[in-house]
Design a protein around this motif. Sequence first.
Motif, PDB file in Angstrom:
ATOM      1  N   UNK A 144       0.792  -1.217   0.000  1.00 54.72           N
ATOM      2  CA  UNK A 144       0.000   0.000   0.000  1.00 54.72           C
ATOM      3  C   UNK A 144       0.821   1.262   0.000  1.00 54.72           C
ATOM      4  N   UNK A 145       2.162   1.129   0.132  1.00 53.38           N
ATOM      5  CA  UNK A 145       3.049   2.287   0.148  1.00 53.38           C
ATOM      6  C   UNK A 145       3.912   2.262  -1.117  1.00 53.38           C
ATOM      7  N   UNK A 146       4.113   3.423  -1.718  1.00 57.19           N
ATOM      8  CA  UNK A 146       4.970   3.530  -2.901  1.00 57.19           C
ATOM      9  C   UNK A 146       6.318   2.859  -2.654  1.00 57.19           C
ATOM     10  N   UNK A 147       6.739   1.999  -3.592  1.00 57.38           N
ATOM     11  CA  UNK A 147       8.027   1.338  -3.473  1.00 57.38           C
ATOM     12  C   UNK A 147       7.962  -0.049  -2.862  1.00 57.38           C
ATOM     13  N   UNK A 148       6.764  -0.497  -2.461  1.00 57.12           N
ATOM     14  CA  UNK A 148       6.635  -1.843  -1.882  1.00 57.12           C
ATOM     15  C   UNK A 148       7.055  -2.903  -2.896  1.00 57.12           C
ATOM     16  N   UNK A 149       7.808  -3.893  -2.415  1.00 55.16           N
ATOM     17  CA  UNK A 149       8.218  -5.015  -3.254  1.00 55.16           C
ATOM     18  C   UNK A 149       8.038  -6.309  -2.472  1.00 55.16           C
ATOM     19  N   UNK A 150       8.512  -7.394  -3.040  1.00 52.96           N
ATOM     20  CA  UNK A 150       8.541  -8.679  -2.325  1.00 52.96           C
ATOM     21  C   UNK A 150       9.988  -9.179  -2.309  1.00 52.96           C
ATOM     22  N   UNK A 155       6.179   9.628  -6.281  1.00 51.28           N
ATOM     23  CA  UNK A 155       6.092   8.425  -7.106  1.00 51.28           C
ATOM     24  C   UNK A 155       7.379   8.205  -7.893  1.00 51.28           C
ATOM     25  N   UNK A 156       8.103   9.282  -8.175  1.00 47.12           N
ATOM     26  CA  UNK A 156       9.337   9.171  -8.935  1.00 47.12           C
ATOM     27  C   UNK A 156      10.454   8.508  -8.127  1.00 47.12           C
ATOM     28  N   UNK A 157      10.262   8.395  -6.803  1.00 52.40           N
ATOM     29  CA  UNK A 157      11.281   7.788  -5.946  1.00 52.40           C
ATOM     30  C   UNK A 157      11.146   6.266  -5.866  1.00 52.40           C
ATOM     31  N   UNK A 158      10.122   5.706  -6.497  1.00 56.56           N
ATOM     32  CA  UNK A 158       9.817   4.280  -6.348  1.00 56.56           C
ATOM     33  C   UNK A 158      10.991   3.384  -6.735  1.00 56.56           C
ATOM     34  N   UNK A 159      11.690   3.723  -7.807  1.00 48.93           N
ATOM     35  CA  UNK A 159      12.775   2.862  -8.271  1.00 48.93           C
ATOM     36  C   UNK A 159      13.926   2.838  -7.262  1.00 48.93           C
ATOM     37  N   UNK A 160      14.217   3.988  -6.655  1.00 52.42           N
ATOM     38  CA  UNK A 160      15.257   4.028  -5.623  1.00 52.42           C
ATOM     39  C   UNK A 160      14.877   3.149  -4.433  1.00 52.42           C
TER      40      UNK A 160
END
Length: 518
Positions: free
Chosen positions: A327-333, A462-467
């Motif tokens: 639910x938070x920008x940048x979440x991964x597994x 949203x632009x920080x997601x990749x970092x």
Amino acid sequence: MRSVRIRILATLLVLAAVGVGGWQLMPSQEDTGRTIKVGTTDVVTSLDPAGAYDAGSWALFSNVFQSLLTFESGGATPVPDAAESCGFVGSGLKTYRCRLRQDLKFPSGRAMTAEDVKYSFDRVKKIKSDVGPVSLLDTLKSVTAQGLTVTFHLSSPDATFPFKVATGAGSIVDRNKYPADGLRTDNGVDGTGPYELTSYTKDKNVTLEPSSRYKGAVKDSGRPVELLYYKDADKLDEAWKARQIEVATRQLPPEVLARLNPSDPSMRVSEADSSEVRNLYLNTRSSSPLHDTKVRQAMAWMIDRERLAATVYEGTVDPLYSLIPAGITGHTTAFFDAYAKQSTAKAKALLTEAGVTLPVQFTYGYATGRGAADKEAAELKKQLEAGGLFKVTLKPYEWTAFQKAWATGKLDAYAVGWVADFPDPDTYGGPLVGTDGTMNTGYSSAEVDKLIQASQQYADRADAAEDFRSMQDAVARDVPVIPLWQAKEYVVSSEDVGGGQYLSDGTGVFRLWRLNWI
């Protein structure tokens, strides 16, 4: 700017949110004299904002102090509270300026000025309490004040700075009541929040009365509130069942939460997704038995989150495989990708490569009495000791002693819940895995620090997601921390109390003023 949105889905009780604005509180006459009693297992570690960085203390701070900014219920962008307006100066994201509201007064009657704001931030940095929020202000270089205008000068571009200003770290104190170089130690509070603290007994209770002087973002007056603190979830449950409290939050026992009946006419139940997480932190220092990265990776292979969530927590939490929750920008597994399924064989191979003596012996510390911490500790010990690879010594602590133990680097491994400071993925970065972060694992990675700093440069979050995705991959590789689960937010209230679903929503604000008699 585009803001991240936290999943706050009230699945059992949904009421319409009320807008807020810059109003002075004027309590209505109806029921103003009736105190609402709220029970919790969270505790207050300090009444001084410079000396506390925990959910229980900050819950109180958001009611008795003001910050320049705050968050509206369900909102993800800071709005003015003690400030009339705030904004970055220029496009470099290195200078942030706020102008205070006029006629804000401390309990002494003295008017708040920008000097009080500067003083409040400066003393957090100067005192640098080992259990305080100083790590949140790592990009703050200096503060200047003139009249009602305060200017923050940052060491590097930080689009998240307004979020940090809106937290308990930004609580504004009366400079005549708080020492510049040490914590205030009496039971007094001198703030300008929606409530005044009228009495406080450590680890027992605090009583709050609506403040007639308050001017800020909150429109509606609250009711008198008494917060009662219970040593464990079972004691909180006993108080709820005995009707000694009207509201129970953070946290009833998992078996009680799992069996809550929303159709029960004697109560109101709010269940919502939450940004709260619980992680297992590992001491990476050379003196620690967990210093070798391969040893920590082996531990990651031994953890069965699905079993932990299902057995200890009875489905009231969700397994978590990343530093940043769902639910938070940048979440991964990232941890699922790297350690998909519990494997003793893969753990043993890593330990063999490391050349360590088996079983690897270490101490696991935790705060007893908080939620299902004792049962969780027993289950994690069982999982880690499977196959004879590890030998875990459990060491329970009282909460304040536990904070001190991890803050001074005395623990090998320790599980801690983390409530978001503000609705942005940055709250899971620097404080948890950055060099000199508040979790004090000894972990320091130039790669991770660089990614954290890079992510702060984006006004559009949203632009920080990749970092953030890259940061989590690095953390899964280095394993200074192992994510365990993501919580759900439960608030239970009696049938004649409303507003419980607005108490907490992942913004770090505990809205006692939203509680009301029906």
